[in-house]
Design a protein around this motif. Sequence first.
Motif, PDB file in Angstrom:
ATOM      1  N   ILE A  38       0.831  -1.204   0.000  1.00 30.33           N
ATOM      2  CA  ILE A  38       0.000   0.000   0.000  1.00 30.33           C
ATOM      3  C   ILE A  38       0.865   1.254   0.000  1.00 30.33           C
ATOM      4  O   ILE A  38       1.864   1.330   0.706  1.00 30.33           O
ATOM      5  N   TYR A  39       0.502   2.233  -0.803  1.00 27.39           N
ATOM      6  CA  TYR A  39       1.084   3.576  -0.697  1.00 27.39           C
ATOM      7  C   TYR A  39      -0.022   4.564  -1.046  1.00 27.39           C
ATOM      8  O   TYR A  39      -0.287   4.823  -2.216  1.00 27.39           O
ATOM      9  N   CYS A  40      -0.673   5.102  -0.018  1.00 24.79           N
ATOM     10  CA  CYS A  40      -1.865   5.914  -0.225  1.00 24.79           C
ATOM     11  C   CYS A  40      -1.581   7.389  -0.003  1.00 24.79           C
ATOM     12  O   CYS A  40      -0.720   7.756   0.796  1.00 24.79           O
ATOM     13  N   THR A  41      -2.295   8.240  -0.709  1.00 29.93           N
ATOM     14  CA  THR A  41      -2.149   9.688  -0.563  1.00 29.93           C
ATOM     15  C   THR A  41      -2.922  10.168   0.662  1.00 29.93           C
ATOM     16  O   THR A  41      -3.552   9.384   1.379  1.00 29.93           O
ATOM     17  N   GLY A  42      -2.917  11.467   0.892  1.00 33.21           N
ATOM     18  CA  GLY A  42      -3.615  12.030   2.044  1.00 33.21           C
ATOM     19  C   GLY A  42      -5.090  12.282   1.812  1.00 33.21           C
ATOM     20  O   GLY A  42      -5.806  12.695   2.725  1.00 33.21           O
ATOM     21  N   SER A  43      -5.576  12.033   0.596  1.00 25.95           N
ATOM     22  CA  SER A  43      -6.980  12.286   0.276  1.00 25.95           C
ATOM     23  C   SER A  43      -7.879  11.231   0.913  1.00 25.95           C
ATOM     24  O   SER A  43      -7.688  10.021   0.704  1.00 25.95           O
ATOM     25  N   LEU A  44      -8.879  11.685   1.681  1.00 32.25           N
ATOM     26  CA  LEU A  44      -9.802  10.749   2.314  1.00 32.25           C
ATOM     27  C   LEU A  44     -10.604   9.978   1.269  1.00 32.25           C
ATOM     28  O   LEU A  44     -10.877   8.787   1.437  1.00 32.25           O
ATOM     29  N   ARG A  45     -10.959  10.652   0.164  1.00 35.91           N
ATOM     30  CA  ARG A  45     -11.711   9.972  -0.897  1.00 35.91           C
ATOM     31  C   ARG A  45     -10.904   8.805  -1.490  1.00 35.91           C
ATOM     32  O   ARG A  45     -11.427   7.705  -1.676  1.00 35.91           O
ATOM     33  N   GLU A  46      -9.605   9.050  -1.752  1.00 39.94           N
ATOM     34  CA  GLU A  46      -8.779   7.990  -2.316  1.00 39.94           C
ATOM     35  C   GLU A  46      -8.539   6.874  -1.297  1.00 39.94           C
ATOM     36  O   GLU A  46      -8.436   5.695  -1.668  1.00 39.94           O
ATOM     37  N   LYS A  47      -8.460   7.237  -0.035  1.00 42.05           N
ATOM     38  CA  LYS A  47      -8.304   6.216   1.003  1.00 42.05           C
ATOM     39  C   LYS A  47      -9.518   5.297   1.032  1.00 42.05           C
ATOM     40  O   LYS A  47      -9.390   4.080   1.122  1.00 42.05           O
ATOM     41  N   LYS A  48     -10.715   5.892   0.951  1.00 33.81           N
ATOM     42  CA  LYS A  48     -11.943   5.081   0.972  1.00 33.81           C
ATOM     43  C   LYS A  48     -11.994   4.150  -0.233  1.00 33.81           C
ATOM     44  O   LYS A  48     -12.405   2.991  -0.114  1.00 33.81           O
ATOM     45  N   GLU A  49     -11.595   4.651  -1.408  1.00 32.90           N
ATOM     46  CA  GLU A  49     -11.574   3.813  -2.607  1.00 32.90           C
ATOM     47  C   GLU A  49     -10.621   2.637  -2.425  1.00 32.90           C
ATOM     48  O   GLU A  49     -10.939   1.497  -2.786  1.00 32.90           O
TER      49      GLU A  49
END
Length: 369
Positions: A38-49
Amino acid sequence: MWSNKSFQLSSFVNGRNYTVLEGFWKRGNGAHVTIVNIYCTGSLREKKEMWNEVGGFRQGQLSKAGCIIGDFNSIRRQEERKSVMLNSDYSREIKGFNDFIESSELADIPLVGRKFTWFKPNGLVKSIIDRRDSRFKEFVRSSWASYKVVGRGIFVFKEKLKKLKADLKVWNKEVFGDANQTSKEIQQRLDDLDLRDDEDGLDESEREERKSLFAKLSVSKSKQEAILFQRARQSWIKQGDLNTKFFHSSVKWRRARNQLHGIFVNKKWSDNKEEVKNKVRELFEERFARNDVCQVRLDKVDFNSISEADNEMLIGDFSEEEVKATIWGCDSSKSPDPDGFKFGFIKSCWDILKKDVVSAVKDFAGYGS
């Protein structure tokens, strides 16, 4: 883990913020395993996806061995993030991340060592690096002007480079010290401050010290990477992440490839240094020895000829513009000599070196050595 002796990759899927690897763990019972990085950005929308996609995939893999690792860029509890007010977005993030972990039947492995794994950068690094570049060029300028060497152009240039290389080693040690040792000392002080922060908290002066130490550590790490990058001579990868392990491997491989361990002498293997040096010298002396016997005859061969103007152009001196254009056409990470200065150095210090470079080229063109 990526060794073929340990893990055999059978398939992979690249998502927006994750990569899924499936294969067989060769050690032990050869179990089928799934690894998600996993390497996720700080966007909550992208985290939920990402949670929905990876969570859905994990639901179909619950009976198989698996591991989900990486940088989720999320927290499970408020105390895992300092100096941030807990607003509604953070509350939704905490709940969503915990739901993802529970529904995927994942175990949150306890953190060992530091309590926090990321600190906000303070933006001081760039100005420090800029000052280093300026000092380096001024040192080259003053040193180059001080060298008094007499002789042919190519000899003068070679001897000046030799003197500069020795002086740069001393200057680098005096000005910057040992980058590895510096990084260790800074890291130790940061660890001490982190422990104090976990126990009693830091006062304002200690927080400022930690900011300064992180800036210095970033510079020191960048310097370590740059040194290894140069030694590795990898033109297809650029500096950015700290690929020190990769660069170390490249340096070791390059040295092993260039090393002459021994030779066969009269069908017998010899690794005696003096014998190897003598035989290598004899080989090249024989190979390049002058042979006065005419081996090729060109009688009655009708050669095409060129005009007098073309002849004058070919035998004329190289201009400074021609020499510069040729150097600028070379990869900056390459070096004319196995352990010499790279073209990037010559380009950056062209105003200092150009007179001697052009003189060396003209000398070589005139004498051939």
